[in-house]
Design a protein around this motif. Structure first.
Motif, PDB file in Angstrom:
ATOM      1  N   HIS A 255       2.491   6.445  -0.313  1.00 11.67           N
ATOM      2  CA  HIS A 255       2.188   7.049   0.982  1.00 11.67           C
ATOM      3  C   HIS A 255       1.188   6.221   1.783  1.00 11.67           C
ATOM      4  CE1 HIS A 255       3.469  10.436  -1.637  1.00 11.67           C
ATOM      5  NE2 HIS A 255       4.215  10.713  -0.580  1.00 11.67           N
ATOM      6  N   VAL A 256       0.757   5.089   1.207  1.00 10.26           N
ATOM      7  CA  VAL A 256      -0.214   4.220   1.881  1.00 10.26           C
ATOM      8  C   VAL A 256       0.383   2.819   2.002  1.00 10.26           C
ATOM      9  CG1 VAL A 256      -2.527   3.221   1.804  1.00 10.26           C
ATOM     10  CG2 VAL A 256      -2.129   5.529   0.904  1.00 10.26           C
ATOM     11  N   HIS A 257       0.351   2.264   3.213  1.00  4.89           N
ATOM     12  CA  HIS A 257       0.791   0.898   3.456  1.00  4.89           C
ATOM     13  C   HIS A 257      -0.417   0.063   3.874  1.00  4.89           C
ATOM     14  CE1 HIS A 257       5.387   1.618   4.069  1.00  4.89           C
ATOM     15  NE2 HIS A 257       4.903   2.282   3.049  1.00  4.89           N
ATOM     16  N   PHE A 258      -0.414  -1.192   3.474  1.00  5.38           N
ATOM     17  CA  PHE A 258      -1.532  -2.087   3.768  1.00  5.38           C
ATOM     18  C   PHE A 258      -1.059  -3.214   4.675  1.00  5.38           C
ATOM     19  CE2 PHE A 258      -2.550  -0.103  -0.291  1.00  5.38           C
ATOM     20  CZ  PHE A 258      -3.861   0.317  -0.071  1.00  5.38           C
ATOM     21  N   LEU A 259      -1.781  -3.415   5.781  1.00  7.44           N
ATOM     22  CA  LEU A 259      -1.459  -4.456   6.754  1.00  7.44           C
ATOM     23  C   LEU A 259      -2.612  -5.454   6.799  1.00  7.44           C
ATOM     24  CD1 LEU A 259      -0.395  -2.073   9.679  1.00  7.44           C
ATOM     25  CD2 LEU A 259       0.982  -2.799   7.716  1.00  7.44           C
ATOM     26  N   ARG A 260      -2.292  -6.720   6.718  1.00  7.55           N
ATOM     27  CA  ARG A 260      -3.348  -7.728   6.789  1.00  7.55           C
ATOM     28  C   ARG A 260      -3.927  -7.777   8.189  1.00  7.55           C
ATOM     29  NH1 ARG A 260      -3.996 -13.280   3.690  1.00  7.55           N
ATOM     30  NH2 ARG A 260      -5.821 -14.082   4.791  1.00  7.55           N
TER      31      ARG A 260
END
Length: 305
Positions: A255-260
């Motif tokens: 449920h969590v996405h990581f964007l640089r």
């Protein structure tokens, strides 16, 4: 009853011959015979039946065999323990760290300490933020801390373990979740989840710098006590959260996405820190082992306040 007497007694008892026992002990035979007789006088009983043709244990001698071996073994253990303590291979080392970003690294070191130095008790204390953890090092409450500090005070030595980059954690339902990179300006007006505003907090500092540079004040709708909780709040769609790449590598919540974050900012380093004046003899072996387990990027000078 002396240790050397017991050592001589065991040699005679195992060889059943005074001459061979003397050779084994690299002694002349008369001193061996004298020590056995003195031990017999001390105990008030004969330990051997002697004749011109043989030497045999008496019942008393047979009863002494096991205790004598135990005493000599305990003596060897005590000697080995003293030498190990002198080399720093016995004792306790306390490590403070923050959970979500460093628990895998800490586990690597803890396993190696147990394997290489089983006599060192490696105590772990998680959920310490960087500044409080550094204060605990200065007070001597812990021996080593892991954290992200832009500066370390005089008297503290540090070494870089990992060079990290900033990432933005967003809910899986977020409009930007399908992207790989983000600029902080793209999040103007979004709700944010942040860690407590400790003085010197690197993430707090970077969020302020980047948002002000993008022309807005971050709308912090909730403070999380730690990174695990912050990521859970992101997954619950409470808001976005600025964090570091090591958190992204350790959190697997779908449920969590990581964007640089591609905005330019000051570099972020995860460091280990310890007091240069520590007198804990178990600390240097652990520091040396940590250098092998966590070689880190090329060394850099550490600025002091």
């Amino acid at each position: 009853m002396e240790i050397q007497q017991l050592r001589v007694f065991l040699a005679v008892a195992e060889e059943l011959h005074f001459g061979r026992a003397a050779e084994r002990l690299h002694l002349a035979q008369p001193p061996v015979s004298r020590m056995v007789r003195q031990l017999e006088r001390d105990l008030g009983t004969d330990l051997f039946l002697r004749s011109t043709r043989s030497v045999r244990l008496t019942a008393a001698g047979a009863a002494l065999l096991a205790p004598a071996r135990e005493i000599l073994a305990a003596t060897q253990r005590a000697k080995a323990g003293v030498l190990a303590a002198g080399r720093g291979e016995l004792g306790t080392v306390k490590l403070a760290y923050a959970g979500a970003s460093t628990h895998v690294l800490v586990g690597m070191l803890a396993r190696e300490v147990r394997r290489v130095y089983p006599g060192i008790e490696f105590l772990l204390n998680s959920q310490d933020f960087a500044l409080p953890a550094l204060a605990r090092v200065l007070r001597g409450d812990v021996d080593v801390s892991l954290g992200r500090w832009d500066f370390v005070p005089a008297g503290v030595q540090s070494r870089i373990i990992v060079e990290e980059h900033l990432v933005m954690a967003v809910p899986a339902s977020h409009r930007l979740a399908s992207k790989e990179e983000v600029r902080v300006a793209d999040l103007a007006g979004e709700p944010f989840v942040a860690l407590p505003p400790h003085e010197g907090s690197v993430l707090g500092d970077r969020l302020r710098r980047l948002s002000l540079g993008a022309g807005f004040d971050p709308d912090i709708v909730q403070r999380a006590p730690d990174s695990w909780t912050a990521m859970a709040l992101v997954g619950a769609e409470v808001g976005c959260s600025l964090t570091v790449s090591s958190v992204a590598g350790n959190v697997t919540d779908p449920h969590v996405h990581f964007l640089r974050v591609v905005d330019e900012t000051l570099p972020i380093y995860l460091r280990m820190a310890w007091r240069g004046t520590s007198d804990n003899p178990a600390l240097p072996p652990v520091l040396a082992l940590a250098e092998r387990v966590w070689p880190g990027p090329p060394q850099e000078a550490v600025p002091e306040e």
